[in-house]
Design an enzyme around this catalytic site. Sequence first.
Site, PDB file in Angstrom:
ATOM      1  N   ASN A  13     -14.640 -44.168 -13.825  1.00  0.00           N
ATOM      2  CA  ASN A  13     -15.231 -42.947 -13.896  1.00  0.00           C
ATOM      3  C   ASN A  13     -14.040 -41.901 -14.128  1.00  0.00           C
ATOM      4  O   ASN A  13     -12.980 -42.131 -12.777  1.00  0.00           O
ATOM      5  CB  ASN A  13     -16.632 -42.608 -13.229  1.00  0.00           C
ATOM      6  N   ILE A  14     -13.483 -40.212 -13.790  1.00  0.00           N
ATOM      7  CA  ILE A  14     -12.438 -40.058 -14.212  1.00  0.00           C
ATOM      8  C   ILE A  14     -13.449 -38.538 -14.002  1.00  0.00           C
ATOM      9  O   ILE A  14     -14.035 -37.750 -15.088  1.00  0.00           O
ATOM     10  CB  ILE A  14     -11.633 -40.351 -15.431  1.00  0.00           C
ATOM     11  N   GLU A  15     -13.300 -38.287 -13.267  1.00  0.00           N
ATOM     12  CA  GLU A  15     -13.953 -36.564 -12.670  1.00  0.00           C
ATOM     13  C   GLU A  15     -12.819 -35.657 -13.912  1.00  0.00           C
ATOM     14  O   GLU A  15     -11.384 -36.116 -13.829  1.00  0.00           O
ATOM     15  CB  GLU A  15     -14.019 -36.169 -11.603  1.00  0.00           C
ATOM     16  N   CYS A  36     -18.019 -40.875 -17.499  1.00  0.00           N
ATOM     17  CA  CYS A  36     -18.586 -42.522 -16.881  1.00  0.00           C
ATOM     18  C   CYS A  36     -17.567 -43.539 -16.636  1.00  0.00           C
ATOM     19  O   CYS A  36     -16.842 -44.041 -17.510  1.00  0.00           O
ATOM     20  CB  CYS A  36     -20.008 -42.580 -16.633  1.00  0.00           C
ATOM     21  N   GLU A  47     -18.815 -47.046 -17.433  1.00  0.00           N
ATOM     22  CA  GLU A  47     -19.251 -46.992 -18.582  1.00  0.00           C
ATOM     23  C   GLU A  47     -17.958 -46.733 -20.222  1.00  0.00           C
ATOM     24  O   GLU A  47     -18.258 -47.625 -20.342  1.00  0.00           O
ATOM     25  CB  GLU A  47     -20.435 -47.130 -18.439  1.00  0.00           C
ATOM     26  N   CYS A 101     -26.169 -43.844 -16.256  1.00  0.00           N
ATOM     27  CA  CYS A 101     -26.487 -42.378 -16.461  1.00  0.00           C
ATOM     28  C   CYS A 101     -27.220 -42.716 -18.226  1.00  0.00           C
ATOM     29  O   CYS A 101     -27.597 -43.104 -18.894  1.00  0.00           O
ATOM     30  CB  CYS A 101     -25.961 -41.925 -16.590  1.00  0.00           C
ATOM     31  N   CYS A 148     -24.602 -43.016 -20.891  1.00  0.00           N
ATOM     32  CA  CYS A 148     -24.017 -44.370 -20.985  1.00  0.00           C
ATOM     33  C   CYS A 148     -25.664 -44.951 -22.224  1.00  0.00           C
ATOM     34  O   CYS A 148     -24.774 -45.751 -22.471  1.00  0.00           O
ATOM     35  CB  CYS A 148     -23.073 -44.575 -19.706  1.00  0.00           C
TER      36      CYS A 148
HETATM   37  N1  THU Z   1     -21.283 -41.696 -12.606  1.00  0.00           N
HETATM   38  C1  THU Z   1     -20.905 -42.924 -13.499  1.00  0.00           C
HETATM   39  O1  THU Z   1     -19.298 -43.691 -13.828  1.00  0.00           O
HETATM   40  N2  THU Z   1     -21.369 -44.064 -13.740  1.00  0.00           N
HETATM   41  C2  THU Z   1     -22.558 -44.155 -13.301  1.00  0.00           C
HETATM   42  O2  THU Z   1     -23.572 -44.529 -13.939  1.00  0.00           O
HETATM   43  C3  THU Z   1     -23.417 -42.741 -12.480  1.00  0.00           C
HETATM   44  C4  THU Z   1     -22.291 -42.342 -11.930  1.00  0.00           C
HETATM   45  C5  THU Z   1     -20.039 -41.343 -12.140  1.00  0.00           C
HETATM   46  C6  THU Z   1     -19.513 -39.942 -12.355  1.00  0.00           C
HETATM   47  C7  THU Z   1     -19.549 -39.097 -11.441  1.00  0.00           C
HETATM   48  O3  THU Z   1     -18.015 -39.067 -11.393  1.00  0.00           O
HETATM   49  C8  THU Z   1     -20.461 -39.688 -10.872  1.00  0.00           C
HETATM   50  O4  THU Z   1     -19.970 -41.218 -11.018  1.00  0.00           O
HETATM   51  C9  THU Z   1     -21.157 -39.048  -9.600  1.00  0.00           C
HETATM   52  O5  THU Z   1     -22.104 -38.544 -10.874  1.00  0.00           O
END
Ligand code: THU
Length: 131
Positions: free
Chosen positions: A42-44, A53, A55, A86, A89
């Site tokens: 994940n890259i915020e 996300c 995925e 999510c 995804c």
């Molecule tokens: N996130 C994912 O990368 N994949 C998921 O299936 C659920 C959520 C990440 C997004 C965000 O960076 C962090 O988790 C919290 O929501």
Amino acid sequence: MNYKKLILKAMEAREKAYAPYSKFKVGAAVIMDDDKLYSGCNIENASYGATNCAERTAIFKAVSEESKIIKAIAIVGDTVNYTYPCGICRQVIEEFSDGNTNIILAKNENDYIIKSFSQLFPGAFSKKDLI
Ligand code: THU
């Protein structure tokens, strides 16, 4: 199929997560129908909605390298609970699934459950609807 290698790839990718806001690190790895593996984290973003996300990072890497059908995707989030994909995804997985995709929800390479994608995303809107 033995999913340990795929899970280990997802665990490795999780280490690279950029999650300074949620602190929730996620790693994912896909095996495509040509047997190639791709991983992502994940890259915020400070503008939270721009977050990607794990995925989708893995899937977009695969698709941008020509692989188009996901045989399986492993997801590793926290180690206490299984992390499910999510909604966004799931929609992206739908686009690159042939109906036989497996979703591997893992805490680690020895503790995981396997779900069929159709079980997780019934009644999906898909390219079949755009006729
Ligand atoms: N996130 C994912 O990368 N994949 C998921 O299936 C659920 C959520 C990440 C997004 C965000 O960076 C962090 O988790 C919290 O929501």
